[in-house]
Design an enzyme around this catalytic site. Structure first.
Site, mmCIF file in Angstrom:
data_model
loop_
_atom_site.group_PDB
_atom_site.id
_atom_site.type_symbol
_atom_site.label_atom_id
_atom_site.label_comp_id
_atom_site.label_asym_id
_atom_site.label_seq_id
_atom_site.Cartn_x
_atom_site.Cartn_y
_atom_site.Cartn_z
ATOM 1 N N LYS A 164 0.793 -1.234 0.000
ATOM 2 C CA LYS A 164 0.000 0.000 0.000
ATOM 3 C C LYS A 164 0.827 1.286 0.000
ATOM 4 C CE LYS A 164 -2.080 -1.591 3.685
ATOM 5 N NZ LYS A 164 -2.971 -1.805 4.840
ATOM 6 N N ASP B 59 -5.461 -5.604 10.902
ATOM 7 C CA ASP B 59 -6.755 -4.909 11.001
ATOM 8 C C ASP B 59 -7.941 -5.844 10.739
ATOM 9 O OD1 ASP B 59 -6.089 -5.050 8.325
ATOM 10 O OD2 ASP B 59 -6.772 -3.039 7.824
#
Ligand code: ADP
Ligand code: MG
Length: 465
Positions: free
Chosen positions: A165, A200
């Site tokens: 990312k 997450d």
């Protein structure tokens, strides 16, 4: 004119190459299930890492006390404190702060990033009000949500496998990220223990379960994409440890790295991948997630500008800048309901410096957004079906006469804000599993559930239990 015909031809070709008929989606779902088996069978057995989270018990509601969470993994990081009151009190009080990560720290040195985070955390702790209560003599405890692929070595330690990312930081891969954070906290004079290191997806699953007992999987559709789910411990051949009492283990799939010959990849996807920070990796993520959808649209528009002079005789210079068209802007154009597509016109002008676009051109731009967004949403639905199949929850199963409910906790700005994307995902999933099974499968938006989830896992792994 010939130019317009050429632009339309590029659109048609895009549409064909991005097509995801149900038959293809089933192949993708089946490939996902197959890769899940392979990843669970042996280390390195699949592109899917199927990481063992060391979470073998999800929150019960009995957790009590003051706990903290820190969420690092996207454009922002969040710090949170929560006072847990057990079955009676639930979440007595919670507070959070969100800080954006200076872009230079995303590609800088490891210690600088962790120093920055620890300093923000120290400030947050210093601002604590009376409503939060830490018993005398106790150390503060933190759940650390770190949303990159980590090889866990225990519930509270793990080494970074790779950055994703847009993060590219020297000297963290192979290091224990909890040790890095702990050292940085010590440099700040902050006395805090990391009790749980979680992805997450794991945090979202834990947070989701706290509020709903039927949550068995979590999916993230934000800057990146990933999924986690509850697996039977004896179905994990690569796990050589003791079987947990619960008989279950939460698995972080790292599905962003999924790849299959059934994925509809175009020339735009190939070029995006080659020019990315991580060529050859995270192919599923590059088709689906918020970091890349806008960039794919830009690449198609650039081709239309170059080969069909869509925006006039010269190619608008800004259209050549990578990542200049962000997914929230793509989404705004895609959702434009005005008769003259005013929002599309404004975005093209403000972001790409293209003024005076005709309605016809604006419509074409919206069609490009539609093709790219719906391909992503449909592939995400296929991924979810793959997980449900692995769990044996893809068809209407009855549990003693009562319909077994399956809840997927969902988080991420893409799913939350890009309505056309999320509607398409849900419709596609329904289409694939049929009305009857669809009635018992729920996708539940659990925005920022990972923060509370990480704090809950810190509580259930507290040193004082
Ligand atoms: P992260 O994934 O970084 O933890 P979020 O879950 O908040 O953070 O997701 C942020 C991402 O969601 C952005 O990078 C963007 O790609 C996407 N996003 C945010 N707002 C929108 C929007 N209005 N439309 C489409 N995508 C959006
Ligand atoms: Mg997030």
């Amino acid at each position: 004119s010939g130019r317009w015909a050429r632009a339309v031809a590029i659109l048609k070709e895009l549409e064909e190459k991005c097509a995801t008929p149900i038959g293809k989606l089933r192949q993708v779902a089946d490939a996902m299930t197959v890769e899940m088996h392979a990843g669970l069978a042996s280390e390195g057995g699949s592109k899917l890492k199927m990481l063992i989270s060391y979470v073998d018990n999800l929150p019960t509601g009995d957790e009590t006390g003051l706990f903290y969470a820190l969420d690092l993994g996207g454009t922002n990081f969040r710090v949170l404190r929560v006072q847990l009151g057990g079955k009676e009190g639930h979440v007595v009080k919670q507070e959070f702060e969100e800080v954006s990560i200076p872009p230079n720290l995303m590609v800088g040195r490891s210690s600088e990033l962790f120093d920055f985070i620890a300093a923000e955390l120290a400030k947050f702790v210093a601002s604590e009000g009376e409503e939060f209560h830490l018993p005398a003599g106790r150390q503060r405890e933190l759940g650390f949500t770190f949303s990159f692929p980590v090889k866990q070595t225990s519930i509270s330690s793990g080494t970074l496998i790779k950055w994703t990312k847009g993060f590219a930081i020297d000297g963290t891969v192979g290091e224990d990220v909890v040790a890095e954070l702990t050292k940085a906290m010590e440099r700040q004079g902050l006395d805090m223990r990391v009790s749980a290191l979680v992805n997450d997806t794991i945090g979202t699953l834990a947070g989701g379960r706290y509020y709903d007992n039927d949550v068995v999987a979590a999916v993230i559709l934000g800057t990146g994409t990933n999924a986690a789910y509850v697996e039977r411990a004896h179905a994990i051949p690569k796990w050589h440890g003791l079987l947990p009492k619960s008989g279950e283990m939460v698995i972080n799939m790292e599905w962003g790295n999924f790849r299959s010959s059934h994925l509809p990849l175009t020339e735009y996807d190939q070029a995006l991948d080659l020019e990315s920070l991580n060529p050859g990796e995270q192919i599923f993520e590059k088709l689906i997630s918020g970091m890349y959808l806008g960039e794919l649209v830009r690449r198609v528009l650039l081709k239309m500008a170059e080969e069909a002079a869509l925006f006039g005789d010269s190619v608008p210079p800004k259209l050549e800048i990578q990542f200049i068209l962000r997914t929230p802007d793509m989404s705004a154009m895609h959702h434009d309901t005005s008769s003259d597509l005013r929002v599309v016109g404004t975005k093209l002008k403000e972001i790409l410096g293209i003024s005076n676009t005709s309605l016809k051109t604006r419509k074409l731009v919206v069609e490009v957004c539609d093709i790219i967004a719906k391909r992503g949403a449909r592939l995400a639905a296929a991924g979810i079906l793959g997980v449900l199949k692995k769990q044996g929850r893809d068809s209407a199963a009855r549990d003693g006469g009562e319909m077994q409910r399956t809840v997927i906790a969902m988080d991420g700005g893409l799913y939350e804000h890009y309505t056309i994307f999320s509607n398409c995902l849900e419709t596609t999933l329904k289409e694939m599993i049929g009305e009857e099974a669809a009635a018992s499968i729920v996708i539940k938006l659990a925005t920022d559930g990972s923060g509370i989830g990480a704090a809950l896992l810190a509580a259930s792994h507290s040193q004082y239990l």
